[in-house]
Enzyme design. Sequence first.
Site, mmCIF file in Angstrom:
data_model
loop_
_atom_site.group_PDB
_atom_site.id
_atom_site.type_symbol
_atom_site.label_atom_id
_atom_site.label_comp_id
_atom_site.label_asym_id
_atom_site.label_seq_id
_atom_site.Cartn_x
_atom_site.Cartn_y
_atom_site.Cartn_z
ATOM 1 N N LYS A 11 0.951 -1.135 0.030
ATOM 2 C CA LYS A 11 0.000 0.028 0.008
ATOM 3 C C LYS A 11 0.935 1.374 -0.007
ATOM 4 O O LYS A 11 2.027 1.208 0.419
ATOM 5 C CB LYS A 11 -0.772 -0.068 1.422
ATOM 6 C CG LYS A 11 -0.227 0.266 2.529
ATOM 7 C CD LYS A 11 -1.125 -0.261 3.546
ATOM 8 C CE LYS A 11 -0.270 -0.535 4.986
ATOM 9 N NZ LYS A 11 -1.256 -0.805 6.195
ATOM 10 N N TYR B 174 15.090 30.050 8.748
ATOM 11 C CA TYR B 174 13.854 30.969 9.034
ATOM 12 C C TYR B 174 13.510 31.001 10.454
ATOM 13 O O TYR B 174 13.863 30.138 11.431
ATOM 14 C CB TYR B 174 12.536 29.888 8.567
ATOM 15 C CG TYR B 174 12.140 30.161 6.959
ATOM 16 C CD1 TYR B 174 11.970 31.449 6.422
ATOM 17 C CD2 TYR B 174 12.213 28.816 6.263
ATOM 18 C CE1 TYR B 174 11.672 31.397 5.032
ATOM 19 C CE2 TYR B 174 12.036 28.931 4.805
ATOM 20 C CZ TYR B 174 11.754 30.501 4.439
ATOM 21 O OH TYR B 174 11.495 30.441 2.933
HETATM 22 C C1 LIG Z 1 -0.567 -2.003 6.820
HETATM 23 C C2 LIG Z 1 -1.160 -3.194 6.994
HETATM 24 C C3 LIG Z 1 -0.344 -4.141 7.465
HETATM 25 C C4 LIG Z 1 1.310 -4.153 7.189
HETATM 26 O O1 LIG Z 1 1.753 -3.583 8.532
HETATM 27 P P1 LIG Z 1 3.352 -3.291 9.004
HETATM 28 O O2 LIG Z 1 3.375 -3.054 10.412
HETATM 29 O O3 LIG Z 1 3.712 -2.720 7.875
HETATM 30 O O4 LIG Z 1 3.946 -4.771 8.866
HETATM 31 C C5 LIG Z 1 -0.934 -5.541 7.494
HETATM 32 N N1 LIG Z 1 -2.198 -5.643 7.553
HETATM 33 C C6 LIG Z 1 -2.982 -4.415 7.763
HETATM 34 C C7 LIG Z 1 -4.365 -4.870 7.734
HETATM 35 C C8 LIG Z 1 -2.472 -3.099 7.538
HETATM 36 O O5 LIG Z 1 -3.491 -2.257 7.288
#
Ligand SMILES: *Cc1c(COP(=O)(O)O)cnc(C)c1O
Length: 377
Positions: free
Chosen positions: A51, A272
């Site tokens: 993702k 800044y």
């Molecule tokens: C993002 C996600 C993962 C992966 O999680 P990590 O902590 O990056 O391993 C697995 N399952 C679900 C449902 C997620 O949303």
Amino acid sequence: MDGGIVDSRAPKLAMDSGACGYLTVDLAALCRNYDKLSAIVAPAKTAAVVKADSYGLGASQVSKALYARGCRSFFVAHFIEALRLRPQLPSDATIFVLNGLLPGNEATCADGGIVPVINSLDQLQQWSQTARSLQRRLPAVLQFDTGMSRLGIPPEDRSAVVAHLRTSDDIDILFIMSHLASADEADSRQNGDQLTEMSRVAAEFPQYDVSFANSGGIFLGGDFHGVLARPGIALYGGAPTGGVANPMEAVVRLEVAVVQTRTVPEGARVGYGGVHVTKGQTRLATIAAGYADGLPRSLSDRGAVYYNGVRLPIVGRVSMDSTTIDITTLPEGALSFGSMVEVLGDHQTLDDLARDAGLISYEILTSLGHRFHRQYR
Ligand SMILES: *Cc1c(COP(=O)(O)O)cnc(C)c1O
């Protein structure tokens, strides 16, 4: 694309890509991380969570490399990510959409052979209706809320789901799943609580296999593995568990060009707001990356970059496109216009940078900018 190994010791002048730095993704290290996680959960299988463009590293490149390594299950969060990834992977790779479908996406999802994660009774009914109207069975995963209160079918709807599945055979449930809220904290009581709740779910749906563990969950022991682990951050080199040595290999290097150096007297204001005032004569370098490139503004006057292994503190506020560092400790002339400093690499891990910024590794990765020259090894 320059596939060469970047050597931060060699001062480099203008890069032919026009980029302000090199973001190097080590696909071989990614694959070794995949193998390591796979060995821990075997005989369960290991999926890849890709993702958010594979946590910012490039979903296409990452997914193809992991497919070649044997991975066949890929999880994205949003349906649009699945649509983009689908043509990149062979048809025997399955793409799952963690957030499920929004109303109106069902037909496109069915056409694309994409598998939604069903998070509610409503979504289940909608997906069944799509199956009936297309006159074919459609695949799905059922996600249950076991205590995170984020996504998934709540406990009170489980019996209605059982009833629905008993009366209609139009959905092919591939497996059931849940997500851990505290898997990175091995001592958290919430892990055991969620495991207990997941056992109850599994007892209500005994015909289906279970997917449970994310990266942290993989390290909580076999009870959490189910048949399919879903690591994300650990594949990309982030620490899966807090407070212990990170067993994963770094996947990302980031080197950024110096665009100017100067010497300022005591009392000079830097950046800044003039929040940093030099305490003595100071040599400064300005590097070509700022918060728009993923160097968090919370690194203002804290954290560092490295050159030849020497720590160079960030001074003053991080700007949008540049950041100023104190190079006084380096020998005069060691670093100059066009030199490359290490932001992520041998001397500074993802988790180091995240800690200094008061963030988590996931935020650092997913914010890495698109003005760097990205190279895949
Ligand atoms: C993002 C996600 C993962 C992966 O999680 P990590 O902590 O990056 O391993 C697995 N399952 C679900 C449902 C997620 O949303």
